[in-house]
Write an enzyme that holds these catalytic residues in place. Structure first.
Site, mmCIF file in Angstrom:
data_model
loop_
_atom_site.group_PDB
_atom_site.id
_atom_site.type_symbol
_atom_site.label_atom_id
_atom_site.label_comp_id
_atom_site.label_asym_id
_atom_site.label_seq_id
_atom_site.Cartn_x
_atom_site.Cartn_y
_atom_site.Cartn_z
ATOM 1 N N ARG A 1 36.746 50.879 45.434
ATOM 2 C CA ARG A 1 37.070 52.240 45.022
ATOM 3 C C ARG A 1 37.554 52.187 43.574
ATOM 4 N NH1 ARG A 1 40.481 52.830 50.437
ATOM 5 N NH2 ARG A 1 40.581 50.621 49.933
ATOM 6 N N ARG B 1 42.934 44.698 35.397
ATOM 7 C CA ARG B 1 43.386 45.328 34.147
ATOM 8 C C ARG B 1 44.767 44.819 33.731
ATOM 9 N NH1 ARG B 1 42.394 51.570 35.290
ATOM 10 N NH2 ARG B 1 43.630 51.743 33.366
ATOM 11 N N ASP C 1 38.546 52.881 39.709
ATOM 12 C CA ASP C 1 39.350 53.941 39.104
ATOM 13 C C ASP C 1 38.561 54.793 38.117
ATOM 14 O OD1 ASP C 1 41.840 53.833 40.228
ATOM 15 O OD2 ASP C 1 42.547 52.239 38.899
#
Lengths: 246, 246
Positions: A50, A197, A52
């Site tokens: 999923r 990230r 971002d």
């Protein structure tokens, strides 16, 4: 009834991420609507990752159930004719009815791209993070050695995530430079929210000389999000592909 | 009064090309307006290459005259703060008052990028031309050998162009594949309207087996636009840089 698996590539720039949500256009939402229209039945896809808002994919995986007579491998062609240009199915095929892309053993590979030069390049702005200060790729590579393997990655877990455990296994990390582009390629059997990230943001703080490579061990040991570096911006991240094991 | 030279990079996706025009937003128009606002005087830039709508640049060159006291090399920073993200100045400096980027001996290098695979990749769609049929890079390379040197390129000149002569010198062409991306890199001391895009469209017809490499000589000899292949789409083309000789 049969189950179809899709390999989905998308440019995440104009989407509020993968997952359907009440407000905002998502990749899953567009895919569900387009499939429902194409097949004449209500289709609900399940995605492996999923991603971002703003994150891209070359090889996300989704499945859905359908009663269509269209052969699995033909669905990609029919679907690509109806999808917007920034979503493109790379492959479709019939899969086992019990195949679930999130509850299956798998390895995901992400790439985080950093454009490391004096001035930004407009044609790279949507698919990389521009970073001005010179990055030392050797130091970044040294720092990644602490992350490989099974660890508690609590320091690399974005806030707001509710998970039973923050232990994950990173199977490999490479850092390499091609011209002005520094790429961090991370593979693992599972990732926490924003994990790639946050790893990338932390590696940048090591590559720019702010912290030594050994600091990575201290950050892991802290098990605290505030010990790690910032979450690097979404547009630099691409889900490259997912390999499934049975 | 001084003359300033700029190296300008842009994503051509959202522009009606380089040159100012009454209807539509152009790179030159935005640059003139932003410079005029920054420097408080009416600025008119002159561009080395008047790229078409949708064509990108990493290193176009422009000059303008100004009475500003801002040092030439600082203008890039001030300008980048005001320009939209899809235009970025790579360098600024004071140049000779008689330097004119179009009437100077120079060599320009262009790249035409072709994404050659089964399905399109969304994150490449704005910066390459998607082509499904397998291209034979060796045949394309063989065909380029006919183009290198000083020739009459009338067959590779887009209609609507008014030029005194269609003789131009191509100093080098390379064709190479990196994964799914086939790049045609062309350098020359001057180009006709759409010349690189017509060369690329013709090379694609040779790479896909439609015509043999030797046909390139016949196309040159014909001196007729209709002998060559189609004009490849704008989004695959990038002006990489310009070298000036004195």
């Amino acid at each position: 009834m049969k189950r179809i698996g899709l390999v989905v590539a998308y440019d995440g720039t104009n989407y509020c991420g993968w997952q359907t949500q009440p407000n905002g256009i998502t990749v899953q939402g567009v895919l569900n609507d387009t499939l429902s229209e194409l097949l004449g039945e209500k289709i609900e896809t399940i995605g492996a990752s999923r991603t971002d808002a703003g994150v891209h994919a070359l090889g996300n995986v989704a499945v859905f159930d359908t009663n269509t007579r269209i052969p699995g491998e033909k669905i990609s062609y029919a679907l690509n004719q109806r999808l917007p240009e920034d979503i493109r199915i790379q492959m479709s095929e019939e899969v086992e009815l019990d195949f679930h892309p999130r509850y299956c053993d798998s390895e995901k590979t992400y790439e985080y791209r950093i454009l490391n030069r004096k001035f930004p390049v407009p044609t790279e702005r949507l698919y990389s993070y521009f970073y001005h200060y010179k990055l030392d790729v050797d130091k970044m590579r040294e720092a990644t050695s602490y992350l490989i393997g099974r660890h508690d990655f609590a320091s690399f877990c974005g806030s707001g995530a509710q998970v039973k455990t923050t232990i994950r296994t990173v199977t490999g990390i490479e850092v390499f430079r091609e011209g002005d582009m520094v790429t961090i390629r991370v593979s693992g059997t599972g990732f926490l929210y924003n994990m790639v990230r946050i790893i990338s943001g932390t590696l940048i703080e090591i590559g720019n000389g702010q912290y030594p490579p050994e600091r990575m061990q201290k950050i892991l040991d802290a098990k605290d999000r505030s010990a790690a570096g910032p979450t690097a911006p979404a547009q630099g991240l691409t889900l490259m592909g997912i390999q499934f094991f049975d």
